[in-house]
Design a protein around this motif. Structure first.
Motif, PDB file in Angstrom:
ATOM      1  N   UNK A 120       0.813  -1.209   0.000  1.00  0.00           N
ATOM      2  CA  UNK A 120       0.000   0.000   0.000  1.00  0.00           C
ATOM      3  C   UNK A 120       0.853   1.269   0.000  1.00  0.00           C
ATOM      4  N   UNK A 121       0.299   2.313  -0.621  1.00  0.00           N
ATOM      5  CA  UNK A 121       0.894   3.645  -0.517  1.00  0.00           C
ATOM      6  C   UNK A 121       0.693   4.202   0.881  1.00  0.00           C
ATOM      7  N   UNK A 122      -0.442   3.891   1.489  1.00  0.00           N
ATOM      8  CA  UNK A 122      -0.740   4.288   2.861  1.00  0.00           C
ATOM      9  C   UNK A 122      -1.369   3.099   3.577  1.00  0.00           C
ATOM     10  N   UNK A 123      -0.819   2.800   4.764  1.00  0.00           N
ATOM     11  CA  UNK A 123      -1.395   1.755   5.607  1.00  0.00           C
ATOM     12  C   UNK A 123      -1.838   2.401   6.904  1.00  0.00           C
ATOM     13  N   UNK A 124      -3.136   2.378   7.179  1.00  0.00           N
ATOM     14  CA  UNK A 124      -3.691   2.855   8.428  1.00  0.00           C
ATOM     15  C   UNK A 124      -4.025   1.646   9.298  1.00  0.00           C
ATOM     16  N   UNK A 125      -3.450   1.604  10.494  1.00  0.00           N
ATOM     17  CA  UNK A 125      -3.668   0.483  11.410  1.00  0.00           C
ATOM     18  C   UNK A 125      -4.379   1.000  12.655  1.00  0.00           C
ATOM     19  N   UNK A 126      -5.687   1.252  12.569  1.00  0.00           N
ATOM     20  CA  UNK A 126      -6.392   1.875  13.694  1.00  0.00           C
ATOM     21  C   UNK A 126      -6.564   0.936  14.872  1.00  0.00           C
ATOM     22  N   UNK A 127      -6.738   1.542  16.036  1.00  0.00           N
ATOM     23  CA  UNK A 127      -7.094   0.785  17.232  1.00  0.00           C
ATOM     24  C   UNK A 127      -8.423   0.076  16.961  1.00  0.00           C
ATOM     25  N   UNK A 128      -8.538  -1.247  17.217  1.00  0.00           N
ATOM     26  CA  UNK A 128      -9.796  -1.949  16.960  1.00  0.00           C
ATOM     27  C   UNK A 128     -10.964  -1.278  17.668  1.00  0.00           C
ATOM     28  N   UNK A 129     -12.088  -1.202  16.950  1.00  0.00           N
ATOM     29  CA  UNK A 129     -13.286  -0.600  17.493  1.00  0.00           C
ATOM     30  C   UNK A 129     -13.473   0.858  17.145  1.00  0.00           C
ATOM     31  N   UNK A 130     -12.537   1.435  16.357  1.00  0.00           N
ATOM     32  CA  UNK A 130     -12.598   2.870  16.055  1.00  0.00           C
ATOM     33  C   UNK A 130     -12.810   3.151  14.574  1.00  0.00           C
ATOM     34  N   UNK A 131     -13.369   2.209  13.847  1.00  0.00           N
ATOM     35  CA  UNK A 131     -13.508   2.387  12.395  1.00  0.00           C
ATOM     36  C   UNK A 131     -14.396   3.574  12.031  1.00  0.00           C
ATOM     37  N   UNK A 132     -15.454   3.816  12.790  1.00  0.00           N
ATOM     38  CA  UNK A 132     -16.323   4.957  12.482  1.00  0.00           C
ATOM     39  C   UNK A 132     -15.577   6.267  12.692  1.00  0.00           C
ATOM     40  N   UNK A 133     -14.785   6.358  13.747  1.00  0.00           N
ATOM     41  CA  UNK A 133     -13.984   7.562  13.965  1.00  0.00           C
ATOM     42  C   UNK A 133     -13.014   7.783  12.809  1.00  0.00           C
ATOM     43  N   UNK A 134     -12.389   6.716  12.341  1.00  0.00           N
ATOM     44  CA  UNK A 134     -11.457   6.830  11.218  1.00  0.00           C
ATOM     45  C   UNK A 134     -12.176   7.330   9.973  1.00  0.00           C
ATOM     46  N   UNK A 135     -13.321   6.722   9.661  1.00  0.00           N
ATOM     47  CA  UNK A 135     -14.051   7.128   8.455  1.00  0.00           C
ATOM     48  C   UNK A 135     -14.547   8.570   8.568  1.00  0.00           C
ATOM     49  N   UNK A 136     -14.976   8.981   9.750  1.00  0.00           N
ATOM     50  CA  UNK A 136     -15.407  10.363   9.916  1.00  0.00           C
ATOM     51  C   UNK A 136     -14.253  11.329   9.684  1.00  0.00           C
ATOM     52  N   UNK A 137     -13.059  10.945  10.115  1.00  0.00           N
ATOM     53  CA  UNK A 137     -11.895  11.782   9.857  1.00  0.00           C
ATOM     54  C   UNK A 137     -11.569  11.875   8.374  1.00  0.00           C
ATOM     55  N   UNK A 138     -11.642  10.763   7.661  1.00  0.00           N
ATOM     56  CA  UNK A 138     -11.386  10.779   6.221  1.00  0.00           C
ATOM     57  C   UNK A 138     -12.444  11.617   5.492  1.00  0.00           C
ATOM     58  N   UNK A 139     -13.702  11.458   5.869  1.00  0.00           N
ATOM     59  CA  UNK A 139     -14.775  12.222   5.231  1.00  0.00           C
ATOM     60  C   UNK A 139     -14.631  13.713   5.529  1.00  0.00           C
ATOM     61  N   UNK A 140     -14.209  14.054   6.746  1.00  0.00           N
ATOM     62  CA  UNK A 140     -13.963  15.458   7.073  1.00  0.00           C
ATOM     63  C   UNK A 140     -12.970  16.068   6.101  1.00  0.00           C
ATOM     64  N   UNK A 141     -11.865  15.376   5.858  1.00  0.00           N
ATOM     65  CA  UNK A 141     -10.825  15.904   4.975  1.00  0.00           C
ATOM     66  C   UNK A 141     -11.311  16.025   3.535  1.00  0.00           C
ATOM     67  N   UNK A 142     -12.052  15.029   3.085  1.00  0.00           N
ATOM     68  CA  UNK A 142     -12.560  15.068   1.706  1.00  0.00           C
ATOM     69  C   UNK A 142     -13.481  16.274   1.511  1.00  0.00           C
ATOM     70  N   UNK A 143     -14.363  16.504   2.472  1.00  0.00           N
ATOM     71  CA  UNK A 143     -15.288  17.639   2.364  1.00  0.00           C
ATOM     72  C   UNK A 143     -14.552  18.961   2.538  1.00  0.00           C
ATOM     73  N   UNK A 144     -13.661  19.052   3.540  1.00  0.00           N
ATOM     74  CA  UNK A 144     -12.966  20.306   3.824  1.00  0.00           C
ATOM     75  C   UNK A 144     -12.108  20.765   2.651  1.00  0.00           C
ATOM     76  N   UNK A 145     -11.590  19.826   1.887  1.00  0.00           N
ATOM     77  CA  UNK A 145     -10.742  20.167   0.750  1.00  0.00           C
ATOM     78  C   UNK A 145     -11.520  20.325  -0.555  1.00  0.00           C
ATOM     79  N   UNK A 146     -12.831  20.176  -0.478  1.00  0.00           N
ATOM     80  CA  UNK A 146     -13.642  20.356  -1.677  1.00  0.00           C
ATOM     81  C   UNK A 146     -13.534  19.237  -2.680  1.00  0.00           C
TER      82      UNK A 146
END
Length: 817
Positions: free
Chosen positions: A248-274
């Motif tokens: 992978x170009x990027x490997x994210x290894x989140x703490x188990x049980x935090x997938x929604x927090x991770x996705x919310x962070x990714x969606x925040x960036x996508x929206x904030x950057x237009x």
């Protein structure tokens, strides 16, 4: 060219290709020792039943026996390639301990009997309970490995004939969240994307999907793109360092049980950057503003803190997702079997809706399946839902199904949501379900909290019927065991994770008195004398092709329309993707190409649920969303896991698969090459966790949770800290006793440890968020763990002998099994 050892090199040789080019052909094969293709008398077409990829193959037959397999070059799914399980596991059908006669319990022991006696006991107990308590006393728990024709017959028999609402499959453990996430976003099940999107994508994101081991041929397709010109960039979300993570170009290894927090962070960036397609959002979606408000509270720094990932990596992953010209996303058990499963999977759909990345080459979502025919359980109603993706809460849909079956609509149970598997076992525990019919699955190893599950299955007031090919841990607890035919011994169709329908023809006869699952269901319907409202037999077919024709009529006009398919069309060439009908005579590669979805209130499969509580929405609430034919963007609040690590249990236990085994090893554990590659259970820790505990490669550990203990040899791998991993395949059928651990210290099934808890929306058990601890039982003495050195279980310690096998293992064990 020298033959490749497909145990040591499971993905085979590379055939590189560039974006938009066809995937080159590579035909894999394996024949019984001493035979060449010239010795094969006939080839019979089929496809794999040991993963969800749907690899097409031909079965080699000689003297009435299966003697090998080869990949089908013409097929769209695999272009001739085969998974190592495909190549070798056909040998298990000839294992000496195949069930060949019915068994019945006499004086506490299972003894051989005949079909008349066994079926009399089944139908006699069933009739008595129906007369005494009604359909609520009866439950059916099936598999993800039967054929479409068998599922549909079972759904008709159970829902339309017996009238029970208690029907589900072990697909609840692996694919329920896929269906739930698709319903929430698009109004209906059905994968939007296609495997061919790998050929076009410039970014491929894999969320909790260890494709290198769960669908190795699909990973070969990705590897061939990576080896060619203009390769795609990969984004991997996984706490372990899988082969996907290494590429992978990027490997994210989140703490188990935090997938929604991770996705919310990714969606925040996508929206904030237009990085959004505002025109697509306006024309084809509802709910965007609520999502924008929800993820505003999740800047990358906050998401990175909660998930324990580098903020720079999270930002880079969001950039790749947000700037891709063609984005393909896949999701599997790392999200599905985890905390807030459906909520997290829905956020992956949201990425594609924000970007307008659906329905075009390279632009798709695959909410993956874990089993070869999981898609068919959902289509046909064998997972509890109504056949044809009909909505159980829509009276018009119920009436339409009653028309197809020629019964009264009130005879179809739809007074409440279908009973999911975890609730069915609770009802059996409480005594309201008193007859449980288990088909082709092994809950005594695969369900969570096994001590409890074994006590339920052995309960005095429960009459347990098991239909299988081996005497599994579950079958050993049964009152009646029915011997079934397996792959290659019967005819039927099955549909893979990208909607490709394959036909599997019978190649050989089943052993002894074993019968196909379809024949057993037809016999049961006949003995129960199930009738339609005109007095004719309820089940109107007597063979697989007749069942397929019956299913076609049931699917007519529904999203999974099969009416354009025939057995003749499926013979000789490639599998075909549904919908296949008059408007799509050669099948449909991608759904939603026109930006229109299956979400209209009068057409949708479900009205959706609250992503946090699981509470179902009414038709009125659903209509208020105003989906029309638009997709529904649903935001999700992050909620911490129910059983977080603490002082007594400081680690998080996750379970998963290995490349060389499938489910509870009933087939792969009887295959020499696969058994040698992964002979015993192991546990994985990171170097940091191992060092803190004073542990080393090969040490015998006890892994404990509040529910039990498992002993396993340690493999130290490059996974994230704070996590312990166990493969879930290892039960007890090949140990003394055969049905469970000998004592409190001899557990090896990972599900001795997992918790009875499930996602509120999909009802899928949470196998990846249990609090755990480890302790040293005895030092390894320099001997390594039995874990494979390939894929995610690659050791960090030097000097561990490499996993090998292939033909060498077969020769050592004296030929084919």
């Amino acid at each position: 060219m020298p033959r490749v050892d497909r145990i040591a090199e499971p993905w085979g040789t590379r055939t590189p290709y560039g974006p938009g080019e066809p995937w080159p052909v590579r035909v894999d094969s394996f024949l019984e020792a001493g035979l060449g293709e010239q010795d094969v008398e006939r080839w019979v077409q089929s496809a794999s039943i040991l993963h969800s990829n749907g690899d097409a193959m031909d079965i080699a037959v000689r003297a009435g026996r299966i003697v090998g397999v080869r990949g089908r070059a013409a097929d769209r799914v695999n272009r001739g390639r085969l998974d190592p399980k495909d190549l070798y596991a056909w040998q298990s059908g000839r294992a000496p301990d195949r069930l060949t006669r019915p068994l019945v319990r006499e004086n506490g022991r299972l003894v051989e009997s005949d079909w008349e006696t066994a079926m009399d006991r089944v139908t006699g107990n069933l009739r008595r309970l129906l007369a005494d308590q009604g359909p609520s006393a009866v439950g059916f728990y099936t598999t993800g490995q039967l054929f479409l024709e068998e599922y549909y017959t079972l759904a008709l028999l159970a829902h339309g004939g017996i009238g029970t609402n208690h029907v589900d499959g072990n697909t609840r453990l692996c694919t329920a969240t896929a269906a739930a996430a698709l319903k929430e976003s698009f109004g209906c099940d059905g994968q939007p994307g296609s495997y061919a999107d790998v050929d076009h994508a410039d970014v491929i994101a894999l969320y909790g999907h260890n494709v290198a081991e769960t669908q190795s041929v699909l990973w070969s397709r990705v590897l061939d793109r990576l080896a060619g010109p203009n390769p795609p960039a990969l984004v991997c979300v996984d706490p372990r360092e899988t082969e996907v993570a290494r590429a992978a170009a990027v490997h994210l290894a989140p703490r188990p049980g935090t997938n929604v927090a991770l996705m919310n962070g990714l969606l925040h960036e996508i929206i904030a950057n237009g990085w959004i397609d505002e025109g697509y959002l306006r024309s084809h979606t509802v709910g965007f503003e609520e999502l924008r408000e929800r993820v505003a509270a999740w800047p990358p720094e906050e998401a990175a803190r909660v998930c324990d990932v580098p903020v720079a990596d999270l930002r880079e992953a969001a950039r790749l997702l947000g700037t891709a010209e063609r984005l393909l996303s896949t999701v599997l058990q790392g999200f599905y079997q985890a905390h807030q499963a459906t909520a997290a999977a829905v956020q992956v759909n949201n990425v594609h809706l924000l970007r307008g990345m659906l329905g075009r080459p390279g632009c798709g979502v695959l909410q993956m399946n874990g089993q070869p025919t999981a898609q068919n359980t959902r289509e046909c109603g064998a997972d509890g839902d109504l056949p044809g993706f009909r909505n159980w809460a829509n009276e018009a849909h119920v009436r339409d199904l009653a028309r197809v079956w020629n019964i009264d609509p009130m005879d179809i149970p739809h007074y409440s949501p279908p009973t999911h598997a975890m609730q069915m076992f609770r009802y059996a525990e409480e005594g309201s379900i008193r007859f449980l019919y288990v088909i082709g699955t092994n809950p005594a190893v695969s369900l969570p909290e096994l001590r409890r599950v074994r006590s339920i299955l052995a309960r005095e007031g429960l009459f347990l019927v098991v239909q299988d090919i081996f005497l599994s841990e579950t079958a050993r607890l049964a009152d009646v065991v029915l011997p079934a035919a397996t792959w290659g011994e019967k005819t039927g169709t099955f549909t893979n994770a990208d909607r490709t329908v394959h036909l599997s023809d019978q190649a050989v006869d089943p052993p002894g008195e074993a019968r196909s699952d379809l024949d057993i269901f037809l016999d049961l319907a006949r003995r129960l004398d199930l009738r339609d409202k005109d007095g004719a037999p309820l089940v109107k077919w007597s063979d697989p092709e007749g069942a397929f024709e019956g299913w076609k009529e049931c699917s007519r006009g529904r999203p999974c329309d099969y009416t354009g398919l025939t057995y003749a069309m499926l013979r000789g060439g490639s599998g075909v993707q549904w919908p296949c009908d008059e408007a799509h005579p050669v099948g449909t590669e991608r759904l939603y190409a026109d930006g229109r979805f299956f979400s209209a209130p009068d057409y949708c499969e479900g009205y959706g649920r609250d992503l946090v509580t699981g509470a179902p929405l009414s038709d009125t609430e659903y209509k208020a969303l105003n989906p029309g034919a638009k997709a529904i963007i649903k935001a999700a609040e992050y909620v911490p896991p129910h059983e977080p690590p603490g002082e007594e249990f400081p680690l998080c236990l996750i379970t998963g698969r290995t490349l060389y085994h499938f489910h509870t090893r009933t087939k792969t554990g009887r295959t020499p090459q696969l058994r040698q590659a992964a002979p015993q259970v192991w546990a994985e820790l990171s170097p940091g966790e191992a060092a803190r505990a004073g542990l080393a490669e090969g040490d015998l550990l006890e892994v404990a949770t509040p529910r039990g203990t498992v002993r396993a040899r340690l493999r130290v791998t490059a996974m994230r800290d704070g996590v312990v991993f166990l493969p879930f395949h290892y039960g007890y059928w090949d140990e003394p006793g055969g049905s469970g651990p000998r004592d409190a210290e001899s557990g090896r099934a990972a599900n001795e440890l997992t918790v009875t808890d499930w996602d509120p929306v999909s009802k899928q058990p949470l196998f990846k968020t249990a609090a755990a601890r480890v302790r040293l039982v005895e030092p390894g003495g320099g001997e390594p763990s039995p874990a494979p050195t390939t894929a995610a279980s690659r050791p960090v310690a030097p000097g561990v002998p490499a996993t090998a096998g292939g033909e060498a293992a077969l020769a050592r064990e004296g030929g084919a099994a």
